[in-house]
Design a protein around this motif. Structure first.
Motif, PDB file in Angstrom:
ATOM      1  N   ALA A 149      17.805  -3.332  11.830  1.00 42.63           N
ATOM      2  CA  ALA A 149      18.673  -3.927  10.815  1.00 42.63           C
ATOM      3  C   ALA A 149      19.856  -4.688  11.411  1.00 42.63           C
ATOM      4  N   ALA A 150      20.423  -4.198  12.478  1.00 45.81           N
ATOM      5  CA  ALA A 150      21.648  -4.785  13.027  1.00 45.81           C
ATOM      6  C   ALA A 150      21.448  -6.181  13.601  1.00 45.81           C
ATOM      7  N   HIS A 151      20.227  -6.557  13.929  1.00 51.70           N
ATOM      8  CA  HIS A 151      20.044  -7.891  14.513  1.00 51.70           C
ATOM      9  C   HIS A 151      19.078  -8.785  13.728  1.00 51.70           C
ATOM     10  N   LEU A 152      18.754  -8.399  12.499  1.00 51.05           N
ATOM     11  CA  LEU A 152      17.824  -9.195  11.708  1.00 51.05           C
ATOM     12  C   LEU A 152      18.549 -10.182  10.797  1.00 51.05           C
ATOM     13  N   ASP A 153      17.981 -11.377  10.661  1.00 50.92           N
ATOM     14  CA  ASP A 153      18.510 -12.364   9.729  1.00 50.92           C
ATOM     15  C   ASP A 153      18.121 -11.990   8.299  1.00 50.92           C
ATOM     16  N   THR A 154      18.944 -12.423   7.361  1.00 53.90           N
ATOM     17  CA  THR A 154      18.584 -12.301   5.949  1.00 53.90           C
ATOM     18  C   THR A 154      17.554 -13.377   5.600  1.00 53.90           C
ATOM     19  N   PHE A 155      16.973 -13.277   4.420  1.00 53.78           N
ATOM     20  CA  PHE A 155      15.939 -14.221   3.992  1.00 53.78           C
ATOM     21  C   PHE A 155      16.017 -14.364   2.482  1.00 53.78           C
ATOM     22  N   PRO A 156      15.379 -15.379   1.896  1.00 51.20           N
ATOM     23  CA  PRO A 156      15.453 -15.553   0.441  1.00 51.20           C
ATOM     24  C   PRO A 156      14.928 -14.326  -0.306  1.00 51.20           C
ATOM     25  N   ALA A 157      15.745 -13.827  -1.217  1.00 52.32           N
ATOM     26  CA  ALA A 157      15.341 -12.667  -2.009  1.00 52.32           C
ATOM     27  C   ALA A 157      14.123 -13.010  -2.864  1.00 52.32           C
ATOM     28  N   VAL A 158      13.301 -12.011  -3.116  1.00 53.07           N
ATOM     29  CA  VAL A 158      12.038 -12.212  -3.835  1.00 53.07           C
ATOM     30  C   VAL A 158      12.160 -11.635  -5.244  1.00 53.07           C
ATOM     31  N   PRO A 159      12.031 -12.457  -6.275  1.00 52.36           N
ATOM     32  CA  PRO A 159      12.251 -11.979  -7.642  1.00 52.36           C
ATOM     33  C   PRO A 159      11.113 -11.142  -8.216  1.00 52.36           C
ATOM     34  N   LYS A 160       9.875 -11.483  -7.867  1.00 48.84           N
ATOM     35  CA  LYS A 160       8.726 -10.805  -8.474  1.00 48.84           C
ATOM     36  C   LYS A 160       8.058  -9.884  -7.459  1.00 48.84           C
ATOM     37  N   VAL A 161       8.553  -8.637  -7.395  1.00 50.01           N
ATOM     38  CA  VAL A 161       7.989  -7.653  -6.474  1.00 50.01           C
ATOM     39  C   VAL A 161       7.595  -6.407  -7.262  1.00 50.01           C
ATOM     40  N   ARG A 162       6.390  -5.922  -6.993  1.00 45.18           N
ATOM     41  CA  ARG A 162       5.941  -4.682  -7.620  1.00 45.18           C
ATOM     42  C   ARG A 162       5.725  -3.646  -6.528  1.00 45.18           C
ATOM     43  N   ALA A 163       6.359  -2.504  -6.660  1.00 44.91           N
ATOM     44  CA  ALA A 163       6.200  -1.439  -5.676  1.00 44.91           C
ATOM     45  C   ALA A 163       4.873  -0.716  -5.897  1.00 44.91           C
ATOM     46  N   VAL A 164       4.179  -0.426  -4.796  1.00 48.69           N
ATOM     47  CA  VAL A 164       2.924   0.322  -4.865  1.00 48.69           C
ATOM     48  C   VAL A 164       3.029   1.539  -3.951  1.00 48.69           C
ATOM     49  N   ALA A 165       2.247   2.554  -4.247  1.00 50.06           N
ATOM     50  CA  ALA A 165       2.288   3.806  -3.500  1.00 50.06           C
ATOM     51  C   ALA A 165       1.137   3.878  -2.502  1.00 50.06           C
ATOM     52  N   ASP A 166       1.294   4.730  -1.518  1.00 50.46           N
ATOM     53  CA  ASP A 166       0.229   4.966  -0.538  1.00 50.46           C
ATOM     54  C   ASP A 166      -1.041   5.392  -1.261  1.00 50.46           C
ATOM     55  N   GLY A 167      -2.142   4.731  -0.959  1.00 53.55           N
ATOM     56  CA  GLY A 167      -3.422   5.055  -1.572  1.00 53.55           C
ATOM     57  C   GLY A 167      -3.695   4.350  -2.886  1.00 53.55           C
ATOM     58  N   GLU A 168      -2.706   3.630  -3.413  1.00 51.58           N
ATOM     59  CA  GLU A 168      -2.904   2.918  -4.673  1.00 51.58           C
ATOM     60  C   GLU A 168      -3.871   1.750  -4.463  1.00 51.58           C
ATOM     61  N   THR A 169      -4.706   1.509  -5.455  1.00 53.13           N
ATOM     62  CA  THR A 169      -5.674   0.418  -5.369  1.00 53.13           C
ATOM     63  C   THR A 169      -5.270  -0.719  -6.287  1.00 53.13           C
ATOM     64  N   ILE A 170      -5.583  -1.923  -5.839  1.00 52.79           N
ATOM     65  CA  ILE A 170      -5.310  -3.140  -6.595  1.00 52.79           C
ATOM     66  C   ILE A 170      -6.626  -3.890  -6.738  1.00 52.79           C
ATOM     67  N   ARG A 171      -7.019  -4.180  -7.950  1.00 52.27           N
ATOM     68  CA  ARG A 171      -8.268  -4.902  -8.185  1.00 52.27           C
ATOM     69  C   ARG A 171      -7.974  -6.317  -8.665  1.00 52.27           C
ATOM     70  N   LEU A 172      -8.675  -7.270  -8.083  1.00 51.85           N
ATOM     71  CA  LEU A 172      -8.655  -8.640  -8.569  1.00 51.85           C
ATOM     72  C   LEU A 172     -10.088  -9.155  -8.509  1.00 51.85           C
ATOM     73  N   GLY A 173     -10.651  -9.420  -9.657  1.00 51.95           N
ATOM     74  CA  GLY A 173     -12.035  -9.865  -9.688  1.00 51.95           C
ATOM     75  C   GLY A 173     -12.958  -8.826  -9.079  1.00 51.95           C
ATOM     76  N   ASP A 174     -13.702  -9.221  -8.061  1.00 54.28           N
ATOM     77  CA  ASP A 174     -14.676  -8.344  -7.425  1.00 54.28           C
ATOM     78  C   ASP A 174     -14.142  -7.653  -6.173  1.00 54.28           C
ATOM     79  N   VAL A 175     -12.849  -7.724  -5.921  1.00 58.08           N
ATOM     80  CA  VAL A 175     -12.260  -7.156  -4.703  1.00 58.08           C
ATOM     81  C   VAL A 175     -11.269  -6.054  -5.060  1.00 58.08           C
ATOM     82  N   VAL A 176     -11.376  -4.946  -4.348  1.00 58.12           N
ATOM     83  CA  VAL A 176     -10.433  -3.830  -4.484  1.00 58.12           C
ATOM     84  C   VAL A 176      -9.730  -3.647  -3.152  1.00 58.12           C
ATOM     85  N   ILE A 177      -8.401  -3.681  -3.187  1.00 54.54           N
ATOM     86  CA  ILE A 177      -7.594  -3.497  -1.980  1.00 54.54           C
ATOM     87  C   ILE A 177      -6.826  -2.194  -2.110  1.00 54.54           C
TER      88      ILE A 177
END
Length: 301
Positions: A149-177
């Motif tokens: 943290a002490a030597h990292l640059d800031t970056f543009p904040a991200v407005p649309k972020v969804r938090a996910v948990a370990d092991g959570e699955t995300i489906r889009l069409g025929d793909v599950v991540i």
């Protein structure tokens, strides 16, 4: 006549038309640490590495693309000044940036998440990240407990972020991540797994977050206050080693030999040099040894 020509030229400048128009300053793609980041941004042609999975990033900074029947999924975004190249690579593959539905975050640092805000604006996609990763991305900076943290640059904040948990699955069409928590390098680090099929053969794909134990100057992993971070690393090494893993991609390709594999693959080497069922175990072992070395070095001081 001369007076008319001068007037026309001035009008063109005032209205933003004509060859003298100055490039617009886009705050979402304004370069971060350009002299330092340039080493990551050598151009690399976009390429399908297996089935529905592609690389659209740079020689030293991976950005992955997954094609589904319902749109595209991007993993990481690189630095803000690289967004135009990432988007051009997506178009070179015949896709439209507006087809991106999700952007997955491996870690909330400017080199991997700095381009999220611009890509969200251009695509309308939603960013998915681990809980702490999501908090960091919304702020546009590393959390205080981050070893770097002490030597990292800031970056543009991200407005649309969804938090996910370990092991959570995300489906889009025929793909599950599946989201795989791999904290240590940051508390919000997340790796991602999915199936990819080619010529009737389906394999387990892994896009892994960084596992290297690096920090800002003066930070000590042996400090009792940081015991939780060391324990996080140990859990992440074990989780990475246990993953079904036929093809590994890492946020920085050189950390897993991905740069060499890409060179061989693009030169036509077959069988596919990316296919390596031992890659995740080797990746975890490499940085487990690096953490041990770091702890031993600190203990010897």
């Amino acid at each position: 006549m001369k007076r008319i020509m001068i007037g026309a030229a001035l009008l063109a400048l005032m209205t933003g038309r004509g060859s003298a128009e100055a490039p617009k300053d886009d705050p979402l793609t304004r370069p971060i640490a350009p002299g330092y980041a340039d080493r990551w941004l050598k151009p690399q042609p976009p390429m399908r590495v297996y089935g529905n999975s592609y690389l659209v990033g740079f020689t030293e900074l991976n950005v992955a693309l997954i094609r589904t029947k319902a749109g595209l999924i991007l993993i990481d975004a690189g630095v803000p000044q690289g967004v135009a190249t990432v988007e051009a690579n997506i178009r070179r593959l015949g896709f439209d940036v507006r087809q991106i539905k999700y952007i997955l975050s491996t870690e909330p640092h400017y080199d991997h998440g700095g381009g999220f805000a611009a890509l969200v604006r251009d695509s309308g996609a939603t960013v998915l990240a681990g809980r702490d990763g999501a908090a960091s991305l919304r702020l546009g900076r590393a959390l205080p407990e981050d070893p770097q943290a002490a030597h990292l640059d800031t970056f543009p904040a991200v407005p649309k972020v969804r938090a996910v948990a370990d092991g959570e699955t995300i489906r889009l069409g025929d793909v599950v991540i599946t989201a795989r928590a791999t904290p240590g390098h940051t508390s919000g680090s997340m790796s991602w797994t999915w199936k990819s099929c080619e010529k009737g053969k389906c394999i387990d794909m892994v896009f892994a977050s960084s596992l290297n134990p690096v920090s800002a100057d003066g930070y000590r992993f042996t400090d009792p206050a940081h015991a939780g971070i060391v324990a996080s690393y140990r859990r992440s090494f074990a989780a990475m080693s246990a993953l079904p893993c036929d093809l590994l991609l890492t946020a920085h390709p050189d950390q897993s030999g991905g740069d060499e594999k890409f060179a061989k693959f693009s030169a036509g080497t077959r069988p596919n040099p990316f296919l390596d069922p031992g890659a995740c175990r080797a990746y975890a072992a490499k940085f487990s040894a690096a953490l041990d070395a770091r702890l031993a070095k600190e203990g010897a001081r």
